[in-house]
Scaffold this motif. Structure first.
Motif, PDB file in Angstrom:
ATOM      1  N   GLU A  74       3.437 -16.710  -1.643  1.00  0.00           N
ATOM      2  CA  GLU A  74       4.161 -17.300  -0.514  1.00  0.00           C
ATOM      3  C   GLU A  74       5.313 -18.190  -0.989  1.00  0.00           C
ATOM      4  N   LEU A  75       5.103 -18.907  -2.078  1.00  0.00           N
ATOM      5  CA  LEU A  75       6.137 -19.830  -2.562  1.00  0.00           C
ATOM      6  C   LEU A  75       7.307 -19.110  -3.239  1.00  0.00           C
ATOM      7  N   VAL A  76       7.037 -17.980  -3.871  1.00  0.00           N
ATOM      8  CA  VAL A  76       8.111 -17.254  -4.567  1.00  0.00           C
ATOM      9  C   VAL A  76       9.014 -16.507  -3.583  1.00  0.00           C
ATOM     10  N   GLU A  77       8.493 -16.206  -2.399  1.00  0.00           N
ATOM     11  CA  GLU A  77       9.281 -15.503  -1.387  1.00  0.00           C
ATOM     12  C   GLU A  77      10.086 -16.516  -0.574  1.00  0.00           C
ATOM     13  N   ARG A  78      11.380 -16.378  -0.539  1.00  0.00           N
ATOM     14  CA  ARG A  78      12.252 -17.354   0.116  1.00  0.00           C
ATOM     15  C   ARG A  78      12.708 -16.932   1.517  1.00  0.00           C
ATOM     16  N   GLN A  83       8.632  -9.592   2.781  1.00  0.00           N
ATOM     17  CA  GLN A  83       7.410  -8.801   2.707  1.00  0.00           C
ATOM     18  C   GLN A  83       6.582  -9.438   1.595  1.00  0.00           C
ATOM     19  N   VAL A  84       5.504 -10.108   1.972  1.00  0.00           N
ATOM     20  CA  VAL A  84       4.756 -10.897   1.000  1.00  0.00           C
ATOM     21  C   VAL A  84       3.623 -10.134   0.331  1.00  0.00           C
ATOM     22  N   SER A  85       3.142  -9.094   0.977  1.00  0.00           N
ATOM     23  CA  SER A  85       2.020  -8.347   0.422  1.00  0.00           C
ATOM     24  C   SER A  85       1.954  -6.971   1.064  1.00  0.00           C
ATOM     25  N   ARG A  86       1.276  -6.099   0.393  1.00  0.00           N
ATOM     26  CA  ARG A  86       0.977  -4.779   0.941  1.00  0.00           C
ATOM     27  C   ARG A  86      -0.542  -4.687   1.012  1.00  0.00           C
ATOM     28  N   GLU A  87      -1.036  -4.057   2.065  1.00  0.00           N
ATOM     29  CA  GLU A  87      -2.472  -3.883   2.186  1.00  0.00           C
ATOM     30  C   GLU A  87      -2.801  -2.404   2.305  1.00  0.00           C
ATOM     31  N   VAL A  88      -3.828  -2.013   1.594  1.00  0.00           N
ATOM     32  CA  VAL A  88      -4.369  -0.662   1.686  1.00  0.00           C
ATOM     33  C   VAL A  88      -5.805  -0.814   2.163  1.00  0.00           C
ATOM     34  N   GLU A 150       4.220 -15.710 -17.388  1.00  0.00           N
ATOM     35  CA  GLU A 150       4.800 -16.917 -16.780  1.00  0.00           C
ATOM     36  C   GLU A 150       4.741 -16.909 -15.252  1.00  0.00           C
ATOM     37  N   GLY A 151       4.284 -15.825 -14.661  1.00  0.00           N
ATOM     38  CA  GLY A 151       4.208 -15.746 -13.203  1.00  0.00           C
ATOM     39  C   GLY A 151       4.945 -14.539 -12.663  1.00  0.00           C
ATOM     40  N   PHE A 152       5.366 -14.647 -11.412  1.00  0.00           N
ATOM     41  CA  PHE A 152       5.997 -13.515 -10.738  1.00  0.00           C
ATOM     42  C   PHE A 152       7.449 -13.345 -11.127  1.00  0.00           C
ATOM     43  N   GLY A 153       7.843 -12.079 -11.253  1.00  0.00           N
ATOM     44  CA  GLY A 153       9.223 -11.718 -11.535  1.00  0.00           C
ATOM     45  C   GLY A 153       9.819 -11.015 -10.332  1.00  0.00           C
ATOM     46  N   ALA A 154      10.591  -9.994 -10.604  1.00  0.00           N
ATOM     47  CA  ALA A 154      11.309  -9.265  -9.552  1.00  0.00           C
ATOM     48  C   ALA A 154      10.367  -8.358  -8.763  1.00  0.00           C
ATOM     49  N   LYS A 155      10.801  -8.038  -7.549  1.00  0.00           N
ATOM     50  CA  LYS A 155      10.067  -7.043  -6.756  1.00  0.00           C
ATOM     51  C   LYS A 155      10.254  -5.691  -7.412  1.00  0.00           C
ATOM     52  N   ASN A 156       9.221  -4.902  -7.372  1.00  0.00           N
ATOM     53  CA  ASN A 156       9.295  -3.554  -7.907  1.00  0.00           C
ATOM     54  C   ASN A 156       9.420  -2.596  -6.726  1.00  0.00           C
ATOM     55  N   ARG A 157      10.638  -2.143  -6.469  1.00  0.00           N
ATOM     56  CA  ARG A 157      10.897  -1.270  -5.308  1.00  0.00           C
ATOM     57  C   ARG A 157      10.240   0.098  -5.456  1.00  0.00           C
ATOM     58  N   ASP A 158       9.923   0.509  -6.687  1.00  0.00           N
ATOM     59  CA  ASP A 158       9.237   1.786  -6.895  1.00  0.00           C
ATOM     60  C   ASP A 158       7.870   1.789  -6.215  1.00  0.00           C
ATOM     61  N   TRP A 159       7.271   0.607  -6.051  1.00  0.00           N
ATOM     62  CA  TRP A 159       5.947   0.517  -5.433  1.00  0.00           C
ATOM     63  C   TRP A 159       6.000   0.800  -3.947  1.00  0.00           C
TER      64      TRP A 159
END
Length: 166
Positions: A74-78, A83-88, A150-159
């Motif tokens: 939640e904190l890394v998303e500005r 889109q903070v999460s995906r659910e399956v 070190e934590g979260f990096g870039a979004k992976n659009r391939d996902w």
């Protein structure tokens, strides 16, 4: 045995949803959202048979703690429409024990999501008190960003590719 039926959705702020609330509900836990100050307490919820977090080996230790993980997301998303999460959500064979279903889901999640770099929060649910007693299922919340030491990096659009789910 295999997992045959699933559906996927995105947890996004534009729909008024948060990863902290979703994870607390699915795991029947109490999570405080450090971004908003909201307390999401679902500790009285019944029917959760197993929960766990699977993360890549190189992920920091905090990524395996539900509250720390989803608060970091939640904190890394500005953006207000992030889109903070995906659910399956997957249907599980009712013929299997809780332990067998846990192992089935764990293997599936490890191979299909964690091996690609995602962190996965798993919650196995029993059928509801009313309705079809064969409705054993699992909720799998997935991060949308790659995680490193070190934590979260870039979004992976391939996902986002539908082929990945299929």
């Amino acid at each position: 045995m295999a997992i045959y039926h699933f559906d996927a959705s995105v947890i996004s702020r534009s729909k008024g949803r948060s990863a902290t609330a979703a994870s607390a509900y699915r795991a029947a836990e109490r999570v405080v959202d450090r971004r908003t100050g909201e307390v999401h307490d679902y500790t009285r919820k019944h029917g959760v048979e197993h929960t766990e977090i699977l993360a890549p080996e190189h992920a920091p230790d905090w990524a395996r703690d539900r509250s720390a993980l989803w608060n970091a997301v939640e904190l890394v998303e500005r953006r207000k429409d992030a889109q903070v999460s995906r659910e399956v959500r997957v249907a599980l064979p009712s013929e299997l024990t809780v332990e067998q279903n846990r192992d089935l889901v764990r293997g599936f999640v490890q191979a299909q999501f964690v091996a690609r770099g995602m962190v996965a929060d798993i919650a196995l649910h029993a059928p509801g008190r009313e309705g079809d007693q064969r409705n054993h299922h699992a909720h799998i919340m997935l991060t949308t960003r790659e995680i490193g030491p070190e934590g979260f990096g870039a979004k992976n659009r391939d996902w986002n590719a539908k082929e990945l789910l299929v």
